[in-house]
Design an enzyme around this catalytic site. Structure first.
Site, PDB file in Angstrom:
ATOM      1  N   ASN A  84       0.858  -1.187   0.000  1.00 14.19           N
ATOM      2  CA  ASN A  84       0.000   0.000   0.000  1.00 14.19           C
ATOM      3  C   ASN A  84       0.895   1.238   0.000  1.00 14.19           C
ATOM      4  OD1 ASN A  84      -1.911   2.001   0.407  1.00 14.19           O
ATOM      5  ND2 ASN A  84      -2.291   1.475   2.546  1.00 14.19           N
ATOM      6  N   TRP A  85       0.991   1.895  -1.142  1.00  8.28           N
ATOM      7  CA  TRP A  85       1.893   3.051  -1.270  1.00  8.28           C
ATOM      8  C   TRP A  85       1.335   4.303  -0.601  1.00  8.28           C
ATOM      9  CZ3 TRP A  85       4.016   3.188  -6.981  1.00  8.28           C
ATOM     10  CH2 TRP A  85       4.641   1.957  -7.268  1.00  8.28           C
ATOM     11  N   LYS A  86       0.044   4.281  -0.284  1.00  8.00           N
ATOM     12  CA  LYS A  86      -0.602   5.460   0.299  1.00  8.00           C
ATOM     13  C   LYS A  86      -0.415   6.683  -0.621  1.00  8.00           C
ATOM     14  CE  LYS A  86      -0.149   3.376   4.812  1.00  8.00           C
ATOM     15  NZ  LYS A  86       0.068   3.549   6.263  1.00  8.00           N
ATOM     16  N   HIS A 115      -9.470   1.419   5.155  1.00  6.03           N
ATOM     17  CA  HIS A 115      -8.195   1.532   5.854  1.00  6.03           C
ATOM     18  C   HIS A 115      -8.354   2.474   7.047  1.00  6.03           C
ATOM     19  CE1 HIS A 115      -3.981   2.558   6.624  1.00  6.03           C
ATOM     20  NE2 HIS A 115      -3.664   1.459   5.991  1.00  6.03           N
ATOM     21  N   GLU A 165      -6.724   4.844   8.051  1.00  4.13           N
ATOM     22  CA  GLU A 165      -6.502   6.262   7.728  1.00  4.13           C
ATOM     23  C   GLU A 165      -7.711   6.858   7.009  1.00  4.13           C
ATOM     24  OE1 GLU A 165      -1.749   5.351   7.439  1.00  4.13           O
ATOM     25  OE2 GLU A 165      -2.887   5.694   5.601  1.00  4.13           O
ATOM     26  N   GLU A 213      -5.432  -4.526  11.121  1.00  5.46           N
ATOM     27  CA  GLU A 213      -4.441  -3.530  11.515  1.00  5.46           C
ATOM     28  C   GLU A 213      -4.596  -3.219  13.004  1.00  5.46           C
ATOM     29  OE1 GLU A 213      -4.267  -0.097   8.457  1.00  5.46           O
ATOM     30  OE2 GLU A 213      -6.384  -0.530   8.781  1.00  5.46           O
ATOM     31  N   GLY A 245       3.147   2.867  14.372  1.00  2.00           N
ATOM     32  CA  GLY A 245       3.871   4.111  14.622  1.00  2.00           C
ATOM     33  C   GLY A 245       3.969   4.500  16.075  1.00  2.00           C
ATOM     34  N   SER A 305       2.536  -2.361  10.337  1.00  2.00           N
ATOM     35  CA  SER A 305       3.916  -1.892  10.110  1.00  2.00           C
ATOM     36  C   SER A 305       4.869  -3.055   9.864  1.00  2.00           C
ATOM     37  CB  SER A 305       4.406  -1.060  11.301  1.00  2.00           C
ATOM     38  OG  SER A 305       3.598   0.078  11.477  1.00  2.00           O
ATOM     39  N   GLY A 326       2.887  -1.190   4.408  1.00  4.71           N
ATOM     40  CA  GLY A 326       2.829   0.246   4.168  1.00  4.71           C
ATOM     41  C   GLY A 326       4.166   0.808   3.739  1.00  4.71           C
ATOM     42  N   GLY A 327       4.864   1.452   4.670  1.00  3.66           N
ATOM     43  CA  GLY A 327       6.104   2.149   4.345  1.00  3.66           C
ATOM     44  C   GLY A 327       7.153   1.293   3.659  1.00  3.66           C
TER      45      GLY A 327
END
Length: 247
Positions: A8-10, A95, A97, A162, A168, A207, A228-229
Protein backbone atom coordinates in the site's frame (compact mmCIF):
# COMPACT_ATOMS: atom_id res chain seq x y z
CA UNK A 1 -3.43 -21.15 0.48
CA UNK A 2 -0.20 -19.32 -0.29
CA UNK A 3 0.67 -16.11 1.50
CA UNK A 4 -0.13 -12.85 -0.32
CA UNK A 5 1.95 -9.70 0.03
CA UNK A 6 0.17 -6.40 -0.71
CA UNK A 7 2.02 -3.09 -0.94
CA UNK A 8 0.00 0.00 0.00
CA UNK A 9 1.89 3.05 -1.27
CA UNK A 10 -0.60 5.46 0.30
CA UNK A 11 -0.20 9.09 -0.95
CA UNK A 12 3.30 8.60 -2.33
CA UNK A 13 4.72 8.46 -5.81
CA UNK A 14 5.11 10.70 -8.85
CA UNK A 15 5.27 9.08 -12.26
CA UNK A 16 8.99 8.50 -12.84
CA UNK A 17 9.80 7.08 -9.39
CA UNK A 18 6.61 5.00 -9.44
CA UNK A 19 7.62 3.38 -12.70
CA UNK A 20 11.10 2.80 -11.33
CA UNK A 21 9.68 1.18 -8.21
CA UNK A 22 7.41 -1.31 -9.97
CA UNK A 23 10.22 -2.16 -12.39
CA UNK A 24 12.61 -2.80 -9.49
CA UNK A 25 10.05 -4.99 -7.69
CA UNK A 26 9.37 -6.94 -10.88
CA UNK A 27 13.08 -7.47 -11.47
CA UNK A 28 13.56 -8.57 -7.89
CA UNK A 29 10.75 -11.11 -8.17
CA UNK A 30 12.48 -12.69 -11.16
CA UNK A 31 15.26 -13.76 -8.80
CA UNK A 32 12.84 -15.33 -6.31
CA UNK A 33 11.88 -18.93 -7.10
CA UNK A 34 8.13 -19.54 -7.09
CA UNK A 35 7.23 -16.19 -5.49
CA UNK A 36 3.93 -15.78 -3.61
CA UNK A 37 1.10 -13.61 -4.99
CA UNK A 38 2.10 -9.94 -4.89
CA UNK A 39 -0.13 -6.87 -5.28
CA UNK A 40 1.00 -3.24 -5.51
CA UNK A 41 -1.43 -0.42 -4.77
CA UNK A 42 -0.16 2.94 -6.09
CA UNK A 43 -2.16 6.17 -5.75
CA UNK A 44 -4.90 6.77 -8.34
CA UNK A 45 -2.66 9.03 -10.43
CA UNK A 46 -0.13 6.25 -11.00
CA UNK A 47 -2.42 3.34 -11.87
CA UNK A 48 -2.35 4.01 -15.61
CA UNK A 49 1.40 4.64 -15.54
CA UNK A 50 2.34 1.51 -13.61
CA UNK A 51 -0.27 -0.99 -14.77
CA UNK A 52 1.26 -1.70 -18.19
CA UNK A 53 4.66 -2.34 -16.56
CA UNK A 54 3.17 -5.14 -14.47
CA UNK A 55 1.84 -7.21 -17.36
CA UNK A 56 3.58 -10.56 -17.51
CA UNK A 57 5.34 -10.05 -14.17
CA UNK A 58 2.86 -11.93 -11.99
CA UNK A 59 2.29 -8.79 -9.94
CA UNK A 60 -1.33 -7.65 -9.66
CA UNK A 61 -2.45 -4.03 -9.63
CA UNK A 62 -4.51 -2.71 -6.74
CA UNK A 63 -6.08 0.62 -5.77
CA UNK A 64 -6.49 2.29 -2.39
CA UNK A 65 -10.16 3.24 -2.42
CA UNK A 66 -13.29 3.49 -4.56
CA UNK A 67 -16.72 5.10 -4.37
CA UNK A 68 -19.82 3.00 -3.81
CA UNK A 69 -21.68 4.45 -6.81
CA UNK A 70 -20.87 3.39 -10.39
CA UNK A 71 -21.00 7.01 -11.60
CA UNK A 72 -22.63 10.34 -10.83
CA UNK A 73 -22.18 13.71 -9.18
CA UNK A 74 -19.34 12.76 -6.83
CA UNK A 75 -16.59 15.27 -7.46
CA UNK A 76 -13.11 13.91 -6.88
CA UNK A 77 -14.21 10.29 -6.45
CA UNK A 78 -13.34 7.20 -8.48
CA UNK A 79 -15.72 4.33 -9.17
CA UNK A 80 -14.88 0.64 -9.07
CA UNK A 81 -15.68 0.32 -12.77
CA UNK A 82 -13.14 3.05 -13.56
CA UNK A 83 -10.52 1.08 -11.65
CA UNK A 84 -11.39 -2.15 -13.43
CA UNK A 85 -11.00 -0.42 -16.80
CA UNK A 86 -7.39 0.38 -15.84
CA UNK A 87 -6.63 -3.26 -15.10
CA UNK A 88 -7.01 -3.00 -11.33
CA UNK A 89 -7.81 -6.33 -9.68
CA UNK A 90 -7.84 -5.44 -5.96
CA UNK A 91 -8.96 -2.43 -3.94
CA UNK A 92 -8.17 -1.54 -0.32
CA UNK A 93 -11.27 -0.37 1.55
CA UNK A 94 -11.85 0.95 5.06
CA UNK A 95 -8.19 1.53 5.85
CA UNK A 96 -7.75 3.04 9.32
CA UNK A 97 -6.50 6.26 7.73
CA UNK A 98 -9.65 6.53 5.60
CA UNK A 99 -11.81 5.88 8.64
CA UNK A 100 -9.86 8.46 10.66
CA UNK A 101 -9.25 11.19 8.06
CA UNK A 102 -12.50 10.91 6.10
CA UNK A 103 -14.93 9.66 8.73
CA UNK A 104 -15.70 6.45 6.87
CA UNK A 105 -18.16 4.27 8.76
CA UNK A 106 -18.62 0.53 8.58
CA UNK A 107 -21.73 1.08 6.46
CA UNK A 108 -19.72 3.16 3.98
CA UNK A 109 -17.08 0.46 3.70
CA UNK A 110 -19.75 -2.18 3.24
CA UNK A 111 -21.32 -0.28 0.34
CA UNK A 112 -17.92 0.13 -1.29
CA UNK A 113 -17.20 -3.59 -0.93
CA UNK A 114 -20.46 -4.38 -2.73
CA UNK A 115 -19.56 -1.97 -5.54
CA UNK A 116 -16.07 -3.43 -5.85
CA UNK A 117 -17.34 -6.98 -6.16
CA UNK A 118 -19.97 -5.96 -8.71
CA UNK A 119 -17.18 -4.45 -10.82
CA UNK A 120 -15.15 -7.67 -10.63
CA UNK A 121 -12.61 -6.38 -8.10
CA UNK A 122 -11.46 -8.18 -4.97
CA UNK A 123 -11.95 -5.93 -1.94
CA UNK A 124 -9.34 -5.89 0.82
CA UNK A 125 -11.33 -4.65 3.81
CA UNK A 126 -9.35 -3.28 6.74
CA UNK A 127 -10.39 -3.68 10.37
CA UNK A 128 -8.63 -2.95 13.64
CA UNK A 129 -8.92 -1.50 17.12
CA UNK A 130 -7.69 1.82 18.48
CA UNK A 131 -5.41 2.37 21.48
CA UNK A 132 -8.42 3.36 23.62
CA UNK A 133 -10.33 0.23 22.65
CA UNK A 134 -7.29 -1.93 23.36
CA UNK A 135 -6.70 -0.30 26.75
CA UNK A 136 -10.35 -0.68 27.72
CA UNK A 137 -10.33 -4.38 26.84
CA UNK A 138 -12.90 -3.75 24.10
CA UNK A 139 -10.72 -4.76 21.18
CA UNK A 140 -12.55 -7.98 20.32
CA UNK A 141 -15.92 -6.26 20.47
CA UNK A 142 -14.61 -3.44 18.27
CA UNK A 143 -13.20 -5.78 15.64
CA UNK A 144 -16.22 -8.07 15.75
CA UNK A 145 -18.59 -5.19 15.08
CA UNK A 146 -16.36 -3.94 12.25
CA UNK A 147 -16.50 -7.36 10.61
CA UNK A 148 -20.27 -7.45 10.92
CA UNK A 149 -20.72 -3.87 9.70
CA UNK A 150 -18.08 -3.68 6.98
CA UNK A 151 -18.50 -7.01 5.17
CA UNK A 152 -21.62 -7.63 3.07
CA UNK A 153 -23.43 -10.94 3.41
CA UNK A 154 -22.05 -12.24 0.11
CA UNK A 155 -18.51 -11.02 0.83
CA UNK A 156 -15.93 -12.63 -1.43
CA UNK A 157 -12.72 -10.82 -0.63
CA UNK A 158 -9.88 -10.37 1.84
CA UNK A 159 -9.80 -9.06 5.39
CA UNK A 160 -6.77 -7.08 6.63
CA UNK A 161 -6.25 -6.68 10.36
CA UNK A 162 -4.44 -3.53 11.51
CA UNK A 163 -3.67 -3.07 15.22
CA UNK A 164 -4.09 0.70 14.98
CA UNK A 165 -2.73 1.14 18.51
CA UNK A 166 0.61 -0.36 17.49
CA UNK A 167 1.22 1.43 14.19
CA UNK A 168 3.87 4.11 14.62
CA UNK A 169 3.56 3.93 18.41
CA UNK A 170 6.90 2.35 19.13
CA UNK A 171 5.03 -0.46 20.90
CA UNK A 172 4.63 -3.20 18.28
CA UNK A 173 2.06 -5.93 18.58
CA UNK A 174 3.61 -9.12 19.94
CA UNK A 175 3.32 -12.41 18.08
CA UNK A 176 0.91 -13.52 20.84
CA UNK A 177 -1.21 -10.37 20.33
CA UNK A 178 -1.36 -11.12 16.62
CA UNK A 179 -2.11 -14.82 17.10
CA UNK A 180 -4.91 -14.11 19.57
CA UNK A 181 -6.60 -11.57 17.32
CA UNK A 182 -6.17 -13.67 14.20
CA UNK A 183 -7.83 -16.59 15.94
CA UNK A 184 -10.69 -14.35 17.04
CA UNK A 185 -11.15 -12.95 13.53
CA UNK A 186 -11.23 -16.43 12.02
CA UNK A 187 -13.85 -17.50 14.55
CA UNK A 188 -15.94 -14.41 13.77
CA UNK A 189 -15.71 -15.00 10.02
CA UNK A 190 -16.84 -18.58 10.50
CA UNK A 191 -19.67 -17.46 12.76
CA UNK A 192 -20.88 -14.84 10.31
CA UNK A 193 -20.14 -16.59 6.99
CA UNK A 194 -20.18 -20.30 7.81
CA UNK A 195 -18.09 -22.48 5.52
CA UNK A 196 -16.91 -19.50 3.47
CA UNK A 197 -15.41 -17.98 6.61
CA UNK A 198 -13.05 -20.93 7.04
CA UNK A 199 -11.00 -20.07 3.97
CA UNK A 200 -11.32 -16.28 3.77
CA UNK A 201 -7.81 -14.78 3.59
CA UNK A 202 -6.73 -12.61 6.52
CA UNK A 203 -3.76 -10.27 6.05
CA UNK A 204 -1.78 -8.69 8.86
CA UNK A 205 -1.10 -4.98 8.44
CA UNK A 206 0.79 -3.64 11.43
CA UNK A 207 3.92 -1.89 10.11
CA UNK A 208 5.34 -5.10 8.63
CA UNK A 209 9.00 -4.98 7.59
CA UNK A 210 11.60 -7.45 6.42
CA UNK A 211 12.99 -7.94 9.91
CA UNK A 212 9.65 -8.87 11.51
CA UNK A 213 7.97 -10.68 8.59
CA UNK A 214 9.67 -14.07 9.23
CA UNK A 215 8.11 -14.16 12.70
CA UNK A 216 4.70 -12.78 11.72
CA UNK A 217 3.85 -14.63 8.51
CA UNK A 218 3.96 -18.18 10.01
CA UNK A 219 1.42 -17.29 12.73
CA UNK A 220 -1.73 -19.37 12.43
CA UNK A 221 -4.46 -17.75 10.30
CA UNK A 222 -2.11 -15.09 8.87
CA UNK A 223 -2.60 -15.31 5.12
CA UNK A 224 -0.11 -12.62 4.16
CA UNK A 225 0.75 -9.01 4.84
CA UNK A 226 -0.56 -5.56 3.99
CA UNK A 227 2.65 -3.53 3.84
CA UNK A 228 2.83 0.25 4.17
CA UNK A 229 6.10 2.15 4.34
CA UNK A 230 8.27 -0.85 3.45
CA UNK A 231 6.47 -1.14 0.10
CA UNK A 232 7.96 2.15 -1.11
CA UNK A 233 11.43 0.71 -1.65
CA UNK A 234 12.10 -2.51 -3.52
CA UNK A 235 14.97 -3.48 -1.22
CA UNK A 236 12.62 -3.17 1.78
CA UNK A 237 9.61 -4.84 0.15
CA UNK A 238 11.30 -7.85 -1.45
CA UNK A 239 12.58 -9.36 1.84
CA UNK A 240 8.95 -9.54 2.99
CA UNK A 241 8.06 -11.37 -0.21
CA UNK A 242 10.98 -13.77 0.36
CA UNK A 243 9.76 -14.46 3.89
CA UNK A 244 6.51 -15.80 2.44
CA UNK A 245 8.06 -18.24 -0.06
CA UNK A 246 8.04 -21.39 2.05
CA UNK A 247 4.76 -20.77 3.89
Amino acid sequence: MRQMIVGNWKMNGLTAPSRDLVSAIAQGLEAIPNPPPVVVCPPFTQLAATGPLLKGTGIALGAQNCHHAPSGAHTGDISAAMLAELGVEYVILGHSERRRDHGELDETVREKAVAAMEAGLTPIVCIGESADQRAAGEYQDAVGWQIKGSLPDNFNGIVAYEPIWAIGSGVPASTQDIADMMGFIRAELMRQFGEAGKTMRILYGGSVNGREAPAILPIAEVGGALVGGASLKADAFLPIVRAAIDL
